[in-house]
Design a protein around this motif. Structure first.
Motif, PDB file in Angstrom:
ATOM      1  N   ASP A   1     -76.943   3.390 -14.240  1.00  0.00           N
ATOM      2  CA  ASP A   1     -75.779   3.107 -13.422  1.00  0.00           C
ATOM      3  C   ASP A   1     -76.175   3.029 -11.947  1.00  0.00           C
ATOM      4  N   GLY A   2     -75.394   2.338 -11.172  1.00  0.00           N
ATOM      5  CA  GLY A   2     -75.598   2.298  -9.734  1.00  0.00           C
ATOM      6  C   GLY A   2     -76.470   1.164  -9.237  1.00  0.00           C
ATOM      7  N   LEU A   3     -76.818   0.230 -10.079  1.00  0.00           N
ATOM      8  CA  LEU A   3     -77.612  -0.913  -9.631  1.00  0.00           C
ATOM      9  C   LEU A   3     -76.681  -1.960  -9.035  1.00  0.00           C
ATOM     10  N   ARG A   4     -76.896  -2.242  -7.769  1.00  0.00           N
ATOM     11  CA  ARG A   4     -76.100  -3.258  -7.090  1.00  0.00           C
ATOM     12  C   ARG A   4     -76.952  -4.503  -6.914  1.00  0.00           C
ATOM     13  N   ILE A   5     -76.324  -5.606  -6.578  1.00  0.00           N
ATOM     14  CA  ILE A   5     -77.086  -6.853  -6.493  1.00  0.00           C
ATOM     15  C   ILE A   5     -78.120  -6.828  -5.371  1.00  0.00           C
ATOM     16  N   GLU A   6     -77.917  -5.970  -4.370  1.00  0.00           N
ATOM     17  CA  GLU A   6     -78.883  -5.888  -3.285  1.00  0.00           C
ATOM     18  C   GLU A   6     -79.936  -4.805  -3.509  1.00  0.00           C
ATOM     19  N   THR A   7     -79.856  -4.087  -4.630  1.00  0.00           N
ATOM     20  CA  THR A   7     -80.825  -3.038  -4.947  1.00  0.00           C
ATOM     21  C   THR A   7     -82.229  -3.637  -4.957  1.00  0.00           C
ATOM     22  N   GLN A   8     -83.122  -3.003  -4.195  1.00  0.00           N
ATOM     23  CA  GLN A   8     -84.504  -3.460  -4.124  1.00  0.00           C
ATOM     24  C   GLN A   8     -85.324  -2.779  -5.214  1.00  0.00           C
TER      25      GLN A   8
ATOM     26  N   VAL B   1     -91.151  -8.177 -13.956  1.00  0.00           N
ATOM     27  CA  VAL B   1     -92.236  -7.304 -13.495  1.00  0.00           C
ATOM     28  C   VAL B   1     -93.209  -8.096 -12.619  1.00  0.00           C
ATOM     29  N   GLU B   2     -93.501  -9.318 -12.997  1.00  0.00           N
ATOM     30  CA  GLU B   2     -94.383 -10.158 -12.175  1.00  0.00           C
ATOM     31  C   GLU B   2     -93.771 -10.405 -10.794  1.00  0.00           C
ATOM     32  N   LEU B   3     -92.486 -10.729 -10.763  1.00  0.00           N
ATOM     33  CA  LEU B   3     -91.818 -10.999  -9.489  1.00  0.00           C
ATOM     34  C   LEU B   3     -91.711  -9.750  -8.617  1.00  0.00           C
ATOM     35  N   CYS B   4     -91.610  -8.593  -9.256  1.00  0.00           N
ATOM     36  CA  CYS B   4     -91.413  -7.346  -8.505  1.00  0.00           C
ATOM     37  C   CYS B   4     -92.722  -6.695  -8.068  1.00  0.00           C
ATOM     38  N   GLN B   5     -93.792  -7.443  -8.046  1.00  0.00           N
ATOM     39  CA  GLN B   5     -95.018  -6.905  -7.458  1.00  0.00           C
ATOM     40  C   GLN B   5     -94.795  -6.683  -5.964  1.00  0.00           C
ATOM     41  N   ALA B   6     -93.898  -7.452  -5.393  1.00  0.00           N
ATOM     42  CA  ALA B   6     -93.376  -7.215  -4.048  1.00  0.00           C
ATOM     43  C   ALA B   6     -91.899  -6.891  -4.239  1.00  0.00           C
ATOM     44  N   PRO B   7     -91.315  -6.048  -3.380  1.00  0.00           N
ATOM     45  CA  PRO B   7     -89.897  -5.676  -3.573  1.00  0.00           C
ATOM     46  C   PRO B   7     -88.976  -6.895  -3.639  1.00  0.00           C
ATOM     47  N   ARG B   8     -88.079  -6.869  -4.596  1.00  0.00           N
ATOM     48  CA  ARG B   8     -87.097  -7.944  -4.797  1.00  0.00           C
ATOM     49  C   ARG B   8     -85.749  -7.331  -5.123  1.00  0.00           C
ATOM     50  N   SER B   9     -84.711  -8.037  -4.733  1.00  0.00           N
ATOM     51  CA  SER B   9     -83.361  -7.588  -5.086  1.00  0.00           C
ATOM     52  C   SER B   9     -82.980  -8.169  -6.439  1.00  0.00           C
ATOM     53  N   ILE B  10     -81.943  -7.597  -7.027  1.00  0.00           N
ATOM     54  CA  ILE B  10     -81.444  -8.117  -8.302  1.00  0.00           C
ATOM     55  C   ILE B  10     -80.929  -9.543  -8.105  1.00  0.00           C
TER      56      ILE B  10
ATOM     57  N   ASP C   1     -82.105 -11.748  -5.989  1.00  0.00           N
ATOM     58  CA  ASP C   1     -83.290 -12.615  -5.928  1.00  0.00           C
ATOM     59  C   ASP C   1     -83.832 -12.901  -7.326  1.00  0.00           C
ATOM     60  N   LEU C   2     -83.879 -11.861  -8.156  1.00  0.00           N
ATOM     61  CA  LEU C   2     -84.381 -12.029  -9.523  1.00  0.00           C
ATOM     62  C   LEU C   2     -83.483 -12.962 -10.323  1.00  0.00           C
ATOM     63  N   SER C   3     -82.185 -12.814 -10.154  1.00  0.00           N
ATOM     64  CA  SER C   3     -81.232 -13.671 -10.853  1.00  0.00           C
ATOM     65  C   SER C   3     -81.458 -15.135 -10.486  1.00  0.00           C
ATOM     66  N   ALA C   4     -81.649 -15.391  -9.208  1.00  0.00           N
ATOM     67  CA  ALA C   4     -81.890 -16.768  -8.759  1.00  0.00           C
ATOM     68  C   ALA C   4     -83.222 -17.288  -9.281  1.00  0.00           C
ATOM     69  N   ALA C   5     -84.248 -16.462  -9.241  1.00  0.00           N
ATOM     70  CA  ALA C   5     -85.577 -16.895  -9.704  1.00  0.00           C
ATOM     71  C   ALA C   5     -85.592 -17.188 -11.197  1.00  0.00           C
ATOM     72  N   LEU C   6     -84.862 -16.391 -11.972  1.00  0.00           N
ATOM     73  CA  LEU C   6     -84.813 -16.583 -13.427  1.00  0.00           C
ATOM     74  C   LEU C   6     -83.760 -17.595 -13.855  1.00  0.00           C
ATOM     75  N   ARG C   7     -82.892 -17.963 -12.920  1.00  0.00           N
ATOM     76  CA  ARG C   7     -81.742 -18.817 -13.233  1.00  0.00           C
ATOM     77  C   ARG C   7     -80.942 -18.229 -14.382  1.00  0.00           C
ATOM     78  N   ALA C   8     -80.662 -16.924 -14.234  1.00  0.00           N
ATOM     79  CA  ALA C   8     -79.909 -16.186 -15.243  1.00  0.00           C
ATOM     80  C   ALA C   8     -78.737 -15.493 -14.555  1.00  0.00           C
ATOM     81  N   PRO C   9     -77.654 -15.249 -15.276  1.00  0.00           N
ATOM     82  CA  PRO C   9     -76.502 -14.567 -14.676  1.00  0.00           C
ATOM     83  C   PRO C   9     -76.869 -13.169 -14.163  1.00  0.00           C
TER      84      PRO C   9
END
Length: 128
Positions: free
Chosen positions: A41-48, A68-77, A79-87
């Protein structure tokens, strides 16, 4: 296609293979095992998020591996959503699983204020 001697070719046109940049359609619930709520719980879209040491060697598959590959450098949720093109909701569930399993860690923002100072400010605001 037609042949000059016999006329139009009666065979249907062959099915064209998918272009390399086209993604196959996968229903979001398939990526999360049917779950719609994250375990953590507590994961927000800006969570790094940042991958933990050794997480690249983990036996992860598909979107989990890519996160995991993308998060070798800090990423927000987000950012990950956009990179994966997933909801976002789907990415939150996958990320929560990775945090719970120890493959990702949440990077807490550094605060310039000591907790005691924040509590005093809160108390004084309440007193108004």
């Amino acid at each position: 296609m037609s042949h000059p001697r016999w006329g139009p070719d009666p065979r249907p046109e062959p099915i064209r293979p998918a272009e390399p940049d086209e993604d196959p359609v996968v229903r979001p619930f398939m990526l999360t095992g049917g779950r719609t709520r994250p375990r953590h719980d507590g994961l927000r879209i800006e969570t790094q998020l940042h991958a933990t040491v050794g997480s690249l060697a983990a036996p992860l598959r598909f979107e989990s591996r890519r996160i995991v590959e993308l998060c070798q450098a800090p990423r927000s949720i987000a950012d990950l959503s956009a990179a994966l093109r997933a909801p976002l909701a789907v990415v939150r569930v996958i990320v929560a699983d990775l945090v719970t399993e120890g493959y990702l860690r949440i990077d807490e923002p550094l605060s310039d204020f000591a907790p005691e100072l924040i509590e005093r400010i809160r108390d004084r605001v309440r007193a108004l």
